[in-house]
Design a protein around this motif. Structure first.
Motif, PDB file in Angstrom:
ATOM      1  N   ILE A  67      61.718  -9.892 -18.374  1.00  0.00           N
ATOM      2  CA  ILE A  67      62.243  -8.415 -18.228  1.00  0.00           C
ATOM      3  C   ILE A  67      63.621  -8.221 -17.346  1.00  0.00           C
ATOM      4  O   ILE A  67      64.275  -7.679 -17.525  1.00  0.00           O
ATOM      5  N   ALA A  68      63.449  -9.262 -16.223  1.00  0.00           N
ATOM      6  CA  ALA A  68      64.547  -9.209 -15.435  1.00  0.00           C
ATOM      7  C   ALA A  68      65.818  -9.575 -15.983  1.00  0.00           C
ATOM      8  O   ALA A  68      66.875  -9.272 -15.871  1.00  0.00           O
ATOM      9  N   LYS A  69      65.612 -10.736 -16.927  1.00  0.00           N
ATOM     10  CA  LYS A  69      66.884 -11.115 -17.687  1.00  0.00           C
ATOM     11  C   LYS A  69      67.250 -10.195 -18.642  1.00  0.00           C
ATOM     12  O   LYS A  69      68.571  -9.917 -18.654  1.00  0.00           O
ATOM     13  N   ARG A 121      60.247  -7.662  -8.531  1.00  0.00           N
ATOM     14  CA  ARG A 121      59.180  -7.782  -9.169  1.00  0.00           C
ATOM     15  C   ARG A 121      58.659  -9.153  -9.750  1.00  0.00           C
ATOM     16  O   ARG A 121      57.553  -9.535  -9.656  1.00  0.00           O
ATOM     17  N   ALA A 122      59.659  -9.792 -10.359  1.00  0.00           N
ATOM     18  CA  ALA A 122      59.438 -11.302 -11.008  1.00  0.00           C
ATOM     19  C   ALA A 122      58.901 -12.104  -9.941  1.00  0.00           C
ATOM     20  O   ALA A 122      58.026 -13.072  -9.952  1.00  0.00           O
ATOM     21  N   ARG A 123      59.445 -12.124  -8.866  1.00  0.00           N
ATOM     22  CA  ARG A 123      59.373 -13.031  -7.571  1.00  0.00           C
ATOM     23  C   ARG A 123      57.908 -12.746  -6.884  1.00  0.00           C
ATOM     24  O   ARG A 123      57.237 -13.731  -6.639  1.00  0.00           O
ATOM     25  N   LEU A 137      69.540 -16.922 -12.629  1.00  0.00           N
ATOM     26  CA  LEU A 137      69.588 -15.329 -12.938  1.00  0.00           C
ATOM     27  C   LEU A 137      70.567 -14.708 -11.953  1.00  0.00           C
ATOM     28  O   LEU A 137      71.636 -14.010 -11.949  1.00  0.00           O
ATOM     29  N   SER A 138      69.908 -14.805 -10.545  1.00  0.00           N
ATOM     30  CA  SER A 138      70.471 -14.293  -9.319  1.00  0.00           C
ATOM     31  C   SER A 138      71.849 -14.795  -9.001  1.00  0.00           C
ATOM     32  O   SER A 138      72.615 -14.080  -8.435  1.00  0.00           O
ATOM     33  N   SER A 139      72.087 -16.205  -9.238  1.00  0.00           N
ATOM     34  CA  SER A 139      73.034 -16.830  -8.962  1.00  0.00           C
ATOM     35  C   SER A 139      74.415 -16.468  -9.882  1.00  0.00           C
ATOM     36  O   SER A 139      75.445 -16.925  -9.780  1.00  0.00           O
ATOM     37  N   ASP A 140      73.821 -15.923 -10.928  1.00  0.00           N
ATOM     38  CA  ASP A 140      75.243 -15.577 -12.142  1.00  0.00           C
ATOM     39  C   ASP A 140      75.891 -14.771 -11.546  1.00  0.00           C
ATOM     40  O   ASP A 140      75.663 -13.449 -10.811  1.00  0.00           O
ATOM     41  N   PRO A 141      77.331 -14.932 -11.522  1.00  0.00           N
ATOM     42  CA  PRO A 141      78.416 -14.016 -11.216  1.00  0.00           C
ATOM     43  C   PRO A 141      78.366 -12.748 -11.716  1.00  0.00           C
ATOM     44  O   PRO A 141      78.656 -11.755 -11.008  1.00  0.00           O
ATOM     45  N   VAL A 142      77.791 -12.250 -12.824  1.00  0.00           N
ATOM     46  CA  VAL A 142      77.882 -11.205 -13.226  1.00  0.00           C
ATOM     47  C   VAL A 142      76.445 -10.593 -13.522  1.00  0.00           C
ATOM     48  O   VAL A 142      76.274  -9.578 -13.053  1.00  0.00           O
ATOM     49  N   LEU A 143      75.706 -11.390 -14.191  1.00  0.00           N
ATOM     50  CA  LEU A 143      74.240 -10.719 -14.412  1.00  0.00           C
ATOM     51  C   LEU A 143      73.426 -10.671 -12.851  1.00  0.00           C
ATOM     52  O   LEU A 143      72.580  -9.825 -12.833  1.00  0.00           O
ATOM     53  N   GLY A 144      73.890 -11.789 -12.041  1.00  0.00           N
ATOM     54  CA  GLY A 144      72.865 -11.642 -10.740  1.00  0.00           C
ATOM     55  C   GLY A 144      73.147 -10.260 -10.135  1.00  0.00           C
ATOM     56  O   GLY A 144      72.341  -9.780  -9.164  1.00  0.00           O
ATOM     57  N   ASN A 145      74.022  -9.427 -10.509  1.00  0.00           N
ATOM     58  CA  ASN A 145      74.306  -8.163  -9.624  1.00  0.00           C
ATOM     59  C   ASN A 145      73.460  -7.034 -10.160  1.00  0.00           C
ATOM     60  O   ASN A 145      73.511  -5.826  -9.577  1.00  0.00           O
ATOM     61  N   TYR A 146      72.803  -7.104 -11.408  1.00  0.00           N
ATOM     62  CA  TYR A 146      72.207  -6.315 -12.099  1.00  0.00           C
ATOM     63  C   TYR A 146      70.541  -6.596 -11.805  1.00  0.00           C
ATOM     64  O   TYR A 146      70.005  -7.631 -11.582  1.00  0.00           O
ATOM     65  N   ALA A 147      69.817  -5.503 -12.278  1.00  0.00           N
ATOM     66  CA  ALA A 147      68.369  -5.592 -12.352  1.00  0.00           C
ATOM     67  C   ALA A 147      67.760  -6.352 -10.973  1.00  0.00           C
ATOM     68  O   ALA A 147      66.826  -6.996 -11.078  1.00  0.00           O
ATOM     69  N   GLN A 148      68.002  -5.651  -9.907  1.00  0.00           N
ATOM     70  CA  GLN A 148      67.757  -6.214  -8.733  1.00  0.00           C
ATOM     71  C   GLN A 148      66.121  -5.892  -8.473  1.00  0.00           C
ATOM     72  O   GLN A 148      65.326  -6.719  -8.034  1.00  0.00           O
ATOM     73  N   ALA A 149      65.719  -4.717  -8.954  1.00  0.00           N
ATOM     74  CA  ALA A 149      64.367  -4.327  -8.933  1.00  0.00           C
ATOM     75  C   ALA A 149      63.355  -5.249  -9.661  1.00  0.00           C
ATOM     76  O   ALA A 149      62.470  -5.878  -9.107  1.00  0.00           O
TER      77      ALA A 149
END
Length: 218
Positions: free
Chosen positions: A86-88, A55-57, A39-51
């Motif tokens: 939830i992060a996804k 929490r997931a980590r 999720l975090s490495s996705d060029p689009v979705l990785g920029n969202y839902a940082q909080a």
């Protein structure tokens, strides 16, 4: 001998079970971390839902502190899995919101451009209408001036006609006077001829005045 063998087998089974549980625990941690890394490495979705990703980590880290046989482990595993889900979901939702906002901005830009084009078209139509009105006014002024010129020419022609009539009347009077003078001259000449004819052609002598007789004593 048999008893020793049984103890050894039981110990081996316990170690194997512990290793299997540890392997299962490591597999869950790797699975959840891999899902978050994807999720975090996705060029689009990785920029969202940082909080939510953080929490997931954190939930995965808390789960890793307990062994699978601990009663807290199952609950923390469930929490970690839900945090990852939830992060996804939040990343996808925020991406959808961003795309929707972009579409709204593009729609507003299209409306603004359409409004600008409408205003430009209205401005051109107004300029065209003004040009037509200007042409109509100029044509009306030209026709009005033409009417004034025609009226002036007509008035001048009328004045010249009246003057010509006056000149003609004066000329007629002069001609009549000349005719009258000619008639009088002819009449006088005829009278002279008649008088000459009655005297035999000799000029008439003027009789001498008679002398008065003087009486005696006068």
């Amino acid at each position: 001998m048999k008893r020793s063998t049984l103890l050894t087998s039981a110990l081996a089974l316990a170690l194997a079970a512990g290793s299997a549980m540890a392997a299962t625990d490591d597999l869950d941690i790797r699975r959840l971390n891999s899902s978050l890394d994807q999720l975090s490495s996705d060029p689009v979705l990785g920029n969202y839902a940082q909080a939510e990703q953080a929490r997931a980590r954190e939930a995965i880290s808390q789960m890793a502190q307990f062994r699978p046989k601990d009663k807290e482990h199952g609950h923390l595993l469930y929490v970690a899995e839900r945090r990852v889900d939830i992060a996804k979901a939040m990343a996808q939702y925020q991406d959808a919101q961003a795309k929707s906002a972009q579409l709204d901005r593009e729609h507003d830009a299209i409306l603004l451009e359409a409004s600008r084009l409408d205003a430009e078209m209205a401005r051109r139509q107004l300029e065209q209408q003004r040009a037509q009105n200007q042409m109509i006014q100029e044509e009306a002024a030209r026709l009005q001036q033409q009417g004034v010129d025609y009226a002036q020419a007509l008035e001048q022609a009328k004045a010249e006609g009246d003057k010509a009539k006056q000149v003609a009347a004066a000329q007629a009077k002069v001609a009549n006077a000349a005719k009258k003078q000619a008639a009088l001259a002819e009449a006088a000449a005829r009278a002279m001829r008649d008088m000459n004819s009655s005297d035999g052609g000799a000029p008439a002598s003027t009789p001498a005045p008679k002398k008065s007789k003087k009486t005696d004593g006068n």
